[in-house]
Write a protein that holds these residues in place. Structure first.
Motif, short mmCIF file in Angstrom:
data_model
loop_
_atom_site.label_atom_id
_atom_site.label_comp_id
_atom_site.label_asym_id
_atom_site.label_seq_id
_atom_site.Cartn_x
_atom_site.Cartn_y
_atom_site.Cartn_z
N VAL B 83 0.80 -1.26 0.05
CA VAL B 83 -0.04 -0.04 -0.01
C VAL B 83 0.74 1.14 -0.01
O VAL B 83 1.64 1.45 0.95
CB VAL B 83 -0.76 0.04 1.21
N VAL B 86 5.86 0.81 -4.10
CA VAL B 86 6.35 -0.10 -4.97
C VAL B 86 7.71 -0.01 -4.90
O VAL B 86 8.42 0.80 -4.87
CB VAL B 86 5.78 0.49 -6.59
N ASN B 88 11.38 -1.59 -6.63
CA ASN B 88 12.07 -2.40 -7.70
C ASN B 88 13.41 -2.55 -7.47
O ASN B 88 14.16 -1.39 -7.00
CB ASN B 88 11.85 -1.90 -9.24
N HIS B 111 14.91 0.89 -5.84
CA HIS B 111 14.00 2.06 -6.29
C HIS B 111 12.84 1.88 -5.49
O HIS B 111 12.09 0.77 -5.69
CB HIS B 111 13.73 1.94 -8.05
N LEU B 112 12.52 3.09 -4.75
CA LEU B 112 11.04 2.90 -4.11
C LEU B 112 10.54 4.11 -4.71
O LEU B 112 10.91 5.23 -4.68
CB LEU B 112 11.57 3.19 -2.59
N LEU B 113 9.17 3.68 -5.09
CA LEU B 113 8.09 4.84 -5.48
C LEU B 113 6.88 4.86 -4.62
O LEU B 113 6.62 3.99 -3.95
CB LEU B 113 7.92 4.18 -6.92
N GLY B 114 6.01 5.81 -4.81
CA GLY B 114 4.91 5.87 -4.20
C GLY B 114 5.09 6.75 -3.00
O GLY B 114 6.08 7.23 -2.72
N ALA B 117 7.64 6.56 -0.48
CA ALA B 117 9.08 7.02 -1.07
C ALA B 117 9.13 8.52 -0.93
O ALA B 117 10.24 8.97 -0.46
CB ALA B 117 9.40 6.70 -2.41
N SER B 118 8.07 9.20 -1.20
CA SER B 118 8.12 10.54 -1.15
C SER B 118 8.37 11.30 0.20
O SER B 118 9.03 11.92 0.54
CB SER B 118 6.66 11.23 -1.68
N MET B 119 7.54 10.61 1.08
CA MET B 119 7.44 11.18 2.56
C MET B 119 8.54 10.43 3.22
O MET B 119 9.03 11.02 4.14
CB MET B 119 6.30 10.62 3.16
N GLN B 121 11.66 9.68 2.42
CA GLN B 121 13.06 9.79 2.13
C GLN B 121 14.22 9.75 3.43
O GLN B 121 15.25 9.31 3.19
CB GLN B 121 13.16 11.35 1.35
N ARG B 122 14.03 10.54 4.24
CA ARG B 122 15.10 10.85 5.22
C ARG B 122 15.17 9.67 5.95
O ARG B 122 16.10 9.56 6.62
CB ARG B 122 14.91 12.15 5.97
N ASP C 728 14.09 9.00 -9.64
CA ASP C 728 13.11 8.13 -9.94
C ASP C 728 11.83 9.02 -10.24
O ASP C 728 10.76 8.20 -10.67
CB ASP C 728 12.55 7.10 -8.61
N ASN C 730 10.09 11.03 -7.78
CA ASN C 730 9.30 10.92 -6.48
C ASN C 730 9.37 12.44 -6.32
O ASN C 730 10.54 12.79 -6.15
CB ASN C 730 9.79 10.16 -5.49
N LEU C 731 8.09 12.94 -5.97
CA LEU C 731 8.36 14.46 -5.36
C LEU C 731 8.67 14.39 -4.06
O LEU C 731 8.08 13.53 -3.16
CB LEU C 731 6.99 15.05 -5.64
#
Lengths: 163, 149, 825
Positions: B83, B86, B88, B111-114, B117-119, B121-122, C728, C730-731
């Motif tokens: 949830v 994503v 890869n 690679h982390l997405l979604g 990943a955005s929130m 990062q740190r 990638d 991501n924002l």
């Protein structure tokens, strides 16, 4: 009860007093207080501006304390006494704070205004004559994108000076 | 993000290779594995729970071995779905003999997405480091168990 | 062109000076009473029985082919009313109208991703359910199979051979490109004593992030095929132009209803993709559907401000500091879909030379797509980016050549007696006094004391810097500039509509074509009407908000681009003038005199010579509407007047890219004083002044409020607000948790000054001014560069300077200087 065997409770009946009126409603367990106020009780004065509890548009006073109603579940407010912006004015008579906001042009689009008014109300109850620094600190949790806060601070300071 | 490192195992290379290439053994090294299925010697899937946020991040993960040169090199492609996340990842390792021991050089491109990943990062780097440490420690234990068997 | 008269001396307005008439006074705002009681009506406040809540399934990939979308598991959940996928959208709608020429013209844009996802967060499918929470849960059951593709996140490499191509049908990432060449740059370079070369400057991505998110509640009337959209779209005229052909219906089938809007700042112009998805759902499910954007969606998947790279800048300068011109290669990053673009490729040309008298300017402009959020006309749109460039040029040149930043500005500013001033590309700056505004700003920060303050800061271990930001707020567009980009576009001029009527009981009712989001249109409109009809603003009822079914409007109606004081109030004035004429005519017939003998005052139409012979407005309204037997057949009075204000524009010269692109130019000149901690890069704004000149101010408090708000947004953009992407796509600042907007403690002590250089071109002498032009960004960049001078003269090359960037400049000033070179004769 053993961990893992608790029954899942999906909804609950809560009793909440808002602006002097008591409401009893069945509410989804995960419903946020802000959505309960806006959608279940039709009190749309408090607003939603973010997903993370940063903006303060949803600020209300609960049992005498200023809270962000998006950071509380409706079920947690069971038995509480809540004040929202709709409860500030007495009928047609606006409060000094509301009049001061208008006189000082402390609102433009009005979206942050209910939250600002509740924060200012909470401040003035605990500190009737706040300094500018105290005012800025008190509304630090309310984001406004229209006014730059200049007139909001003036409006609150003016109430503190004339009361 | 790219991560890489080296690790020495006190066991012969053949033993290390065998552990790394046995899906059921590898599954035990993976963090938070709740179930796994081996489809054939190059494909398997698992359900994992990664410690991120309240309750952990559940992902269904599929792994495919894309390349190998026994007993020294293998490469895997790993895809995960959860949830708001994503993942890869491509990972490979290289084994060389170091006396009685085995030297493993490994690398992973993650690679982390979604929204996660955005929130996140740190906190991503520390969590990746933590997961890597966990895998390597488990691997070490598996290898020791296999060597003494 | 009508004869223009430059005002003799700009009027410096002191607070408390008595004003004649309502315009110019701070009357109480009509909007306030409902807003301070929480009784405003924002779209999310509206409910319909059994409405469905929409939640979008969004791509986690910045770039991917969509191989399959399976909604079956979501549909199985009780309480889910239905879904929508890209395949359905591709069948039921046509792609949105594109403004560009090829390759941009070939880029296809739909309500949901069709075949491919092109930015992380792009909506791929929609789920509608009985509650907000259930829709969100069900959306997690939608299974989408993606084939990831390499993302493109740097506009500077979008045209390289191996760059991923976002839109296969276009075959290129270029939306539009062109060269603008005015004057004679090569001659200027030959004449120069120095040419200052700057390798690269970067205007960062950010947005005004209005507090209210976008959204709509859409009902479909099955019998008539009419959609009614309760929403917060700020430019419904343009919204309908996009939506109607896509939905294959006439414009009249789309009704936009707005009342209160919680800020927009240009971010609620490109809502049409989401609205079309919701229209399709309302029709498919035969049920009202409600969609409110999450804050995270607004940051990732609504719109950003344009990001722009300026490269290979060259500035020829004379020894005495006269700047002869400049040339630059600009690359604009518009994100994954053009939408309102490529208009940003020309709109900057409204302010080609900024505040300065440069005559020789060459701009090579390219706009490209990248796998990032699309852009929309964020406050300051395209002019702010260009004006930042001009201010950076002035400061960097001044610094490199040892020129005083105040002197070099005054030397190169357009002079007060040169207005109306024609720029190298034919724009007419109507009025202003830049040197005067600068003097006021410097006085407000006590400029003569700066060097002493600098020494004082030094003794405390701090680096003090002062910076100036000059900017223009060009307002009232000539849409003909779009033809410069694409000669086939049929847009030119501008317009706005208002109606003013006198009702049976004497009530005066105004409807506006504009869509206010806090600018106080109800109030200022009532001031203008009250002055013309001789009554008080309290007697005027202005309908709140905008309803496209009922409010008369025109092709360009909306609230955007700093134009209400000109177009909106111009229309209001025109309609009120018409109504006044009709009232006088009717009164003259009843009182038996000529219309010239009648005056409107104190709520009555009365004979000038004999004020006792008077008809109150109520009488006029009643006579015409309910008691009209015996009135002359050719009376020609309806007491319901509609006026279309049309600013005087010509079509531009497409060959030379030349012509008047905007009617008015408001000025803002800011000065900032910062103190930097050299050990950490943390800085504080210790003094700040903002001086505004927007011509005649109808409501000075409203103007000042706009200056405050624009300054706060600019300061946010200068220090903390940025939308960075990782490799990638991501924002990294997807909501207010990481995207820091200024709060009350962040604001510096701010002083304000105002002058009024009336516009000779507008009905009221007023100019639009809401956007501001980003002066705060220009001033902070200048102040930081000044503060760091003593530490290796680093050059500020980014519009956004968070503390870590300042620290990097302190650590390695040579790295920033590597891109600056002075070639002297």
């Amino acid at each position: 009860m053993e961990a893992g065997t608790a029954e899942v409770v999906r909804s609950k009946t809560v009793s909440v007093t808002v602006n002097g009126t008591t409401y009893e409603r069945e509410v989804d367990a995960r419903r946020l207080l802000i959505h309960f106020l806006r959608d279940d009780l039709d009190l749309t004065g408090s607003h939603v501006g973010c997903d993370t509890g940063n903006c303060g548009a949803c600020s209300v006073i609960l049992d005498g304390t200023l809270i962000k109603s998006c950071m509380m579940l409706a079920v947690q407010a069971d038995g509480a006494t809540i004040e929202t912006v709709e409860g500030l004015a007495e009928g047609e008579e606006l409060t000094e704070l509301q009049k001061s906001f208008s006189a000082h042009h402390a609102l433009q689009c009005g979206y942050c205004t209910p939250g600002m008014l509740m924060s200012a109300t909470a401040l003035l109850r605990s500190n009737a004559h706040p300094t500018e620094a105290e005012i800025r600190k008190a509304i630090q949790g309310n984001i406004c994108r229209c006014t730059g806060y200049v007139n909001i601070v003036e409006a609150i300071k003016s109430v503190g000076e004339t009361s | 993000m790219k991560v890489e490192g080296e690790r020495e195992f006190k066991a012969p290379r053949a033993t290390v290779w065998q552990v790394l290439n046995d899906p059921s053994q590898m599954a035990k090294t993976m963090p938070g594995v709740e179930s796994f299925d081996v489809h054939d010697d190059r494909h398997w899937t698992a359900n994992v729970k990664i410690p991120l946020g309240l309750g952990g991040l559940r992902m269904s993960v599929s792994m495919e071995k894309t390349d190998e040169r026994e007993p020294e090199f293998a490469k895997m492609a790993i895809k995960g779905n959860g949830v708001g996340a994503v993942m890869n990842m491509e990972t490979s390792f290289h084994l060389s003999e170091a006396g009685d021991a085995t030297q493993m050089k490994w690398q992973a491109d993650v690679h982390l997405l979604g929204p996660v990943a955005s929130m996140g990062q740190r906190v991503l780097q520390p969590i990746v480091n933590q997961q890597v440490t966990h895998v390597l420690n488990s691997l070490d234990k598996q290898v020791q168990d296999a060597a003494s068997a | 062109m009508t004869e223009t008269v430059a005002p003799p001396q700009p009027k410096v307005v002191e607070p408390g000076q008595p004003q004649k008439g309502w315009a110019g006074q701070n009357v109480p705002r009509k909007e306030d009473k409902r807003l301070v009681q929480g009784e405003g009506v924002f779209f999310d406040d509206i409910k319909r029985h059994e409405m469905g809540y929409v939640h979008f399934v969004r791509s986690p990939y910045a770039h991917a082919r969509i191989k399959s979308v399976d909604v079956s598991k979501a549909l199985d959940v009780p309480g889910v009313y239905g879904t929508l996928t890209g395949d359905e959208v591709a069948i039921l709608t046509d792609p949105f109208f594109e403004l560009s020429v090829p390759p941009g013209a070939h880029m296809k844009d739909y309500a949901l991703a069709v075949g491919k996802a092109r930015f992380a967060g792009e909506p791929v499918a929609a789920v509608v359910a009985s509650s907000r929470e259930l829709a969100r849960d069900a959306s997690e059951l939608v299974e989408v199979e993606y084939e990831p593709l390499e993302p493109l996140v740097d506009a500077r490499v979008a045209q390289e051979g191996d760059a991923p191509i976002l839109h296969d049908e276009a075959g290129s990432n270029v939306v539009w490109d062109g060269t603008f060449d005015w004057g004679d740059y090569d001659a200027a370079a030959a004449e120069a004593d120095h040419v200052v070369k700057i390798k690269e400057l970067h205007f960062d991505r950010f947005s005004s992030t209005p507090l209210e998110c976008s959204g709509c509640l859409i009902e479909y009337n099955k019998g008539t095929g009419q959609w009614t959209m309760y929403c917060n779209h700020q430019m419904p005229g343009v919204g309908a132009i996009w939506m109607a052909p896509a939905l294959r219906v006439g414009l009249d089938k789309l009704r936009f209803v707005t009342q209160d809007i919680g800020g927009a700042f240009g971010n609620k112009i490109c809502l049409h993709p989401y609205f079309v998805a919701c229209c399709l759902l309302a029709r498919k499910l035969n049920r009202a559907v409600q969609w409110t954007e999450w804050r995270t969606d607004q940051h990732t998947a609504n719109a950003h401000g344009n990001e722009r790279w300026f490269q290979d800048i060259e500035v020829p300068v004379k020894a005495d500091g006269t700047m002869l011109g400049f040339k630059v290669r600009a690359t604009d990053d518009c994100g994954a879909f053009p939408r309102y673009e490529p208009l940003g490729c020309i709109i900057w040309a409204q302010v080609t030379p900024g505040c300065y008298r440069w005559r020789n300017i060459r701009v090579d402009f390219t706009q490209v797509t990248t796998n990032k959020s699309p852009v929309s006309p964020n406050r300051g749109y395209s002019r702010m980016q260009h004006l930042w460039l001009t201010e950076r040029i002035i400061d960097i040149v001044a610094s490199e050549l040892g020129l005083d930043p105040v002197e070099v500005r005054k030397r190169n500013y357009v002079k007060h007696d040169e207005f109306p001033y024609e720029t190298p590309n034919g724009c007419i700056y109507d009025s202003g006094d830049y040197a005067r505004c600068l003097d006021i700003a410097l006085e407000l920060i006590d400029y003569p004391s700066i060097e002493q303050k600098r020494r004082d800061a030094e003794s405390r271990g701090r680096l003090l810097g002062v910076g100036i930001g000059s900017t223009l707020d060009s307002g009232t567009n000539n849409f003909g500039q779009s033809m410069i980009l694409n000669p086939d576009l049929q847009f030119s001029g501008n317009n706005e509509v208002a109606t003013v009527k006198l009702d049976i009981f004497g009530e005066i009712v105004v409807t506006l074509g504009t869509v206010p989001q806090g600018q106080g249109h109800e109030t200022t409109a009532s001031q203008v009407v009250a002055d013309i009809l001789g009554c008080s603003p309290d007697d005027i009822n202005v309908r709140p908000g905008h309803d496209s079914y009922w409010n008369s409007h025109a092709g360009f109606s909306g609230t955007y681009a700093s134009q209400f004081a000109v177009t909106g109030l111009g229309a209001v004035k025109g309609a009120a003038d018409m109504l006044a004429g009709e009232m006088k005519k009717l009164a003259s017939v009843v009182l038996g005199c000529s219309a010239d003998d009648i005056e409107l005052a104190e709520g009555q139409a009365r004979m000038k010579a004999n004020p006792e012979a008077a008809l109150p407005f109520m009488a006029l309204g009643a006579i015409l509407n309910a008691n009209n037997a015996g009135l002359p057949e050719d009376l020609g009075v309806t007491l319901n007047c509609r006026y279309v204000y049309r600013p005087p524009f010509e079509k531009p010269d497409l060959e030379r890219k030349y012509g008047n692109l905007t009617l008015t130019y408001a000025t803002q000149i800011h000065a900032a004083v910062v103190e930097v901690d050299p050990d950490t890069g943390v800085y504080e704004i210790v003094d700040y002044a903002a001086v505004d000149d927007c011509g005649k101010r109808i409501h000075p408090q409203i103007v000042e409020g706009q200056v405050h708000g624009a300054t706060a947004q600019a300061l946010g953009a200068a220090t903390h607000e940025t939308f960075p992407y990782d490799a990638d796509g991501n924002l990294l600042t997807p909501n207010f948790y990481d995207y820091h907007v200024p709060h009350a403690l962040d604001m510096p002590p701010m002083k304000n000054g105002f002058i009024e250089s009336e516009s000779p071109f507008t009905p009221l002498g007023a100019k639009g001014m809401g956007e501001g032009g980003g002066a705060g960004i220009h001033a902070i960049c200048a102040a930081l560069q000044d503060a760091l001078r003593a530490r290796g003269k680093p050059v500020v090359t980014d519009s956004c300077n968070p503390y870590h960037r300042v620290w990097a400049l302190l650590q390695e000033p040579e790295a920033s200087r590597a891109g600056v070179e002075v070639v002297s004769r």
